[in-house]
Scaffold this motif. Structure first.
Motif, PDB file in Angstrom:
ATOM      1  N   PHE A  61       0.838  -1.193   0.000  1.00  0.00           N
ATOM      2  CA  PHE A  61       0.000   0.000   0.000  1.00  0.00           C
ATOM      3  C   PHE A  61       0.878   1.251   0.000  1.00  0.00           C
ATOM      4  CE2 PHE A  61      -1.940   3.450   2.379  1.00  0.00           C
ATOM      5  CZ  PHE A  61      -3.132   3.626   1.716  1.00  0.00           C
ATOM      6  N   CYS A  62       1.849   1.288   0.917  1.00  0.00           N
ATOM      7  CA  CYS A  62       2.763   2.442   1.004  1.00  0.00           C
ATOM      8  C   CYS A  62       3.540   2.633  -0.293  1.00  0.00           C
ATOM      9  CB  CYS A  62       3.731   2.262   2.160  1.00  0.00           C
ATOM     10  SG  CYS A  62       2.961   2.379   3.778  1.00  0.00           S
ATOM     11  N   GLU A  63       4.033   1.533  -0.842  1.00  0.00           N
ATOM     12  CA  GLU A  63       4.795   1.595  -2.086  1.00  0.00           C
ATOM     13  C   GLU A  63       3.937   2.118  -3.237  1.00  0.00           C
ATOM     14  OE1 GLU A  63       6.138  -2.435  -2.359  1.00  0.00           O
ATOM     15  OE2 GLU A  63       7.704  -2.146  -0.843  1.00  0.00           O
ATOM     16  N   ALA A  64       2.668   1.715  -3.268  1.00  0.00           N
ATOM     17  CA  ALA A  64       1.779   2.181  -4.335  1.00  0.00           C
ATOM     18  C   ALA A  64       1.588   3.692  -4.243  1.00  0.00           C
ATOM     19  CB  ALA A  64       0.432   1.461  -4.263  1.00  0.00           C
ATOM     20  N   ILE A  65       1.330   4.183  -3.051  1.00  0.00           N
ATOM     21  CA  ILE A  65       1.160   5.635  -2.874  1.00  0.00           C
ATOM     22  C   ILE A  65       2.448   6.360  -3.243  1.00  0.00           C
ATOM     23  CG2 ILE A  65       0.737   7.487  -1.194  1.00  0.00           C
ATOM     24  CD1 ILE A  65      -1.781   5.898  -1.853  1.00  0.00           C
ATOM     25  N   ALA A  66       3.577   5.843  -2.790  1.00  0.00           N
ATOM     26  CA  ALA A  66       4.867   6.481  -3.068  1.00  0.00           C
ATOM     27  C   ALA A  66       5.207   6.472  -4.556  1.00  0.00           C
ATOM     28  CB  ALA A  66       5.982   5.791  -2.282  1.00  0.00           C
ATOM     29  N   SER A  67       4.684   5.505  -5.296  1.00  0.00           N
ATOM     30  CA  SER A  67       4.996   5.412  -6.727  1.00  0.00           C
ATOM     31  C   SER A  67       4.221   6.423  -7.569  1.00  0.00           C
ATOM     32  CB  SER A  67       4.715   3.995  -7.237  1.00  0.00           C
ATOM     33  OG  SER A  67       3.319   3.746  -7.317  1.00  0.00           O
ATOM     34  N   ALA A  68       3.195   7.030  -7.010  1.00  0.00           N
ATOM     35  CA  ALA A  68       2.351   7.973  -7.750  1.00  0.00           C
ATOM     36  C   ALA A  68       3.032   9.333  -7.829  1.00  0.00           C
ATOM     37  CB  ALA A  68       0.986   8.084  -7.087  1.00  0.00           C
ATOM     38  N   LYS A  69       3.697   9.576  -8.953  1.00  0.00           N
ATOM     39  CA  LYS A  69       4.453  10.824  -9.136  1.00  0.00           C
ATOM     40  C   LYS A  69       3.834  11.734 -10.192  1.00  0.00           C
ATOM     41  CE  LYS A  69       7.862   9.349  -6.500  1.00  0.00           C
ATOM     42  NZ  LYS A  69       7.969   9.775  -5.147  1.00  0.00           N
ATOM     43  N   ASP A  70       3.052  11.139 -11.092  1.00  0.00           N
ATOM     44  CA  ASP A  70       2.406  11.889 -12.167  1.00  0.00           C
ATOM     45  C   ASP A  70       1.133  11.139 -12.548  1.00  0.00           C
ATOM     46  OD1 ASP A  70       3.196   9.682 -13.745  1.00  0.00           O
ATOM     47  OD2 ASP A  70       4.967  10.721 -14.478  1.00  0.00           O
ATOM     48  N   LYS A  71       0.454  11.608 -13.585  1.00  0.00           N
ATOM     49  CA  LYS A  71      -0.830  11.014 -13.961  1.00  0.00           C
ATOM     50  C   LYS A  71      -0.690   9.519 -14.291  1.00  0.00           C
ATOM     51  CE  LYS A  71      -4.751  11.622 -17.050  1.00  0.00           C
ATOM     52  NZ  LYS A  71      -5.368  12.455 -18.084  1.00  0.00           N
ATOM     53  N   ALA A  72       0.285   9.161 -15.091  1.00  0.00           N
ATOM     54  CA  ALA A  72       0.448   7.761 -15.509  1.00  0.00           C
ATOM     55  C   ALA A  72       0.794   6.859 -14.322  1.00  0.00           C
ATOM     56  CB  ALA A  72       1.523   7.644 -16.585  1.00  0.00           C
ATOM     57  N   SER A  73       1.741   7.296 -13.499  1.00  0.00           N
ATOM     58  CA  SER A  73       2.126   6.464 -12.356  1.00  0.00           C
ATOM     59  C   SER A  73       1.014   6.427 -11.303  1.00  0.00           C
ATOM     60  CB  SER A  73       3.446   6.929 -11.751  1.00  0.00           C
ATOM     61  OG  SER A  73       3.349   8.248 -11.269  1.00  0.00           O
ATOM     62  N   ALA A  74       0.205   7.472 -11.219  1.00  0.00           N
ATOM     63  CA  ALA A  74      -0.929   7.473 -10.297  1.00  0.00           C
ATOM     64  C   ALA A  74      -1.968   6.444 -10.744  1.00  0.00           C
ATOM     65  CB  ALA A  74      -1.553   8.859 -10.206  1.00  0.00           C
ATOM     66  N   GLN A  75      -2.180   6.348 -12.056  1.00  0.00           N
ATOM     67  CA  GLN A  75      -3.115   5.345 -12.570  1.00  0.00           C
ATOM     68  C   GLN A  75      -2.602   3.931 -12.306  1.00  0.00           C
ATOM     69  OE1 GLN A  75      -3.403   6.907 -16.551  1.00  0.00           O
ATOM     70  NE2 GLN A  75      -5.258   8.059 -16.061  1.00  0.00           N
ATOM     71  N   GLU A  76      -1.301   3.712 -12.433  1.00  0.00           N
ATOM     72  CA  GLU A  76      -0.711   2.415 -12.099  1.00  0.00           C
ATOM     73  C   GLU A  76      -0.849   2.144 -10.606  1.00  0.00           C
ATOM     74  OE1 GLU A  76       3.311   1.947 -13.541  1.00  0.00           O
ATOM     75  OE2 GLU A  76       2.773   2.804 -15.483  1.00  0.00           O
ATOM     76  N   ALA A  77      -0.670   3.177  -9.800  1.00  0.00           N
ATOM     77  CA  ALA A  77      -0.798   3.029  -8.345  1.00  0.00           C
ATOM     78  C   ALA A  77      -2.205   2.604  -7.954  1.00  0.00           C
ATOM     79  CB  ALA A  77      -0.419   4.336  -7.650  1.00  0.00           C
ATOM     80  N   VAL A  78      -3.202   3.116  -8.662  1.00  0.00           N
ATOM     81  CA  VAL A  78      -4.591   2.730  -8.401  1.00  0.00           C
ATOM     82  C   VAL A  78      -4.767   1.224  -8.618  1.00  0.00           C
ATOM     83  CG1 VAL A  78      -6.961   2.946  -9.275  1.00  0.00           C
ATOM     84  CG2 VAL A  78      -5.595   4.996  -8.826  1.00  0.00           C
ATOM     85  N   GLN A  79      -4.142   0.697  -9.675  1.00  0.00           N
ATOM     86  CA  GLN A  79      -4.215  -0.744  -9.926  1.00  0.00           C
ATOM     87  C   GLN A  79      -3.527  -1.525  -8.796  1.00  0.00           C
ATOM     88  OE1 GLN A  79      -6.086  -2.042 -12.376  1.00  0.00           O
ATOM     89  NE2 GLN A  79      -6.613   0.097 -12.729  1.00  0.00           N
ATOM     90  N   LYS A  80      -2.391  -1.025  -8.341  1.00  0.00           N
ATOM     91  CA  LYS A  80      -1.680  -1.671  -7.231  1.00  0.00           C
ATOM     92  C   LYS A  80      -2.531  -1.637  -5.963  1.00  0.00           C
ATOM     93  CE  LYS A  80       2.901  -0.364  -8.948  1.00  0.00           C
ATOM     94  NZ  LYS A  80       4.062   0.519  -8.703  1.00  0.00           N
ATOM     95  N   LEU A  81      -3.188  -0.521  -5.717  1.00  0.00           N
ATOM     96  CA  LEU A  81      -4.043  -0.400  -4.536  1.00  0.00           C
ATOM     97  C   LEU A  81      -5.202  -1.382  -4.596  1.00  0.00           C
ATOM     98  CD1 LEU A  81      -4.102   3.478  -4.111  1.00  0.00           C
ATOM     99  CD2 LEU A  81      -2.976   1.816  -2.607  1.00  0.00           C
ATOM    100  N   SER A  82      -5.751  -1.570  -5.778  1.00  0.00           N
ATOM    101  CA  SER A  82      -6.848  -2.530  -5.949  1.00  0.00           C
ATOM    102  C   SER A  82      -6.375  -3.952  -5.648  1.00  0.00           C
ATOM    103  CB  SER A  82      -7.410  -2.432  -7.364  1.00  0.00           C
ATOM    104  OG  SER A  82      -8.450  -3.375  -7.537  1.00  0.00           O
TER     105      SER A  82
END
Length: 185
Positions: A61-82
């Motif tokens: 969870f922490c890694e997913a939030i930390a990986s969100a740096k821009d729009k594309a990585s935020a969208q990837e983070a959403v998948q990781k959070l799911s």
């Protein structure tokens, strides 16, 4: 501003509360639980082993939030959070099948979660600050965190029963009562 506050609240609830609370949901999609099902079934689940798995998912969870740096990585983070939510729900379902630990066991398990949470605290704080101050990221992450929080709400009873001691419940109720409007300080 409301998005930032909701984002921070959802993360705080997950980091503090997920270790104390959660329940089973029918997760969709592939999960590492499903992929490793045969191996995990060979091992007997214990509250300790499932707590260790929960700690790993909290790190994800922490890694997913930390990986969100821009729009594309935020969208990837959403998948990781799911995927993390799926894993936590699977852990809760397995935990639900176990006997309720003694108060002493719960205390030890909670301390283990608390210790692991402290180790992740700085990473999460930094990641949250970065996400909160980047509107492009927060607008993508905030709805995912709200959904994750709703899913975790469904698992609260299991984690409450298996990890939270009567003493901790009493302290929480006193703290909530003291902060209630019209209550004595």
């Amino acid at each position: 501003m409301k998005t930032i506050i909701k984002l921070a609240a959802a993360c705080a609830i997950l980091l503090i509360g997920v270790g104390c609370q959660e329940k089973n949901t029918a997760g969709g999609g592939a999960s590492t639980f499903a992929a490793g099902d045969a191996v995990k079934q060979a091992k007997q689940d214990t509250v300790d082993s499932l707590t260790d798995e929960l700690i790993v998912q909290r790190k994800h969870f922490c890694e997913a939030i930390a990986s969100a740096k821009d729009k594309a990585s935020a969208q990837e983070a959403v998948q990781k959070l799911s995927r993390t939510a799926d894993e936590i729900a699977a852990i809760a379902a397995r935990l639900d099948k176990l006997e309720t630990p003694t108060e002493e066991e719960k205390e030890r398990i909670y301390e283990k979660l608390l210790s692991a949470g402290k180790a992740m605290e700085e990473t999460m704080r930094d990641a949250m600050q970065a996400a909160m101050f980047d509107e492009e990221v927060s607008i993508i992450i905030a709805p995912a965190l709200k959904e994750l929080d709703a899913r975790m709400e469904q698992t609260n009873a299991i984690f409450e029963r298996q990890i939270v001691t009567a003493k901790m419940r009493e302290l929480r109720e006193k703290a909530n009562g003291a902060s209630a409007p019209g209550s004595a300080p």
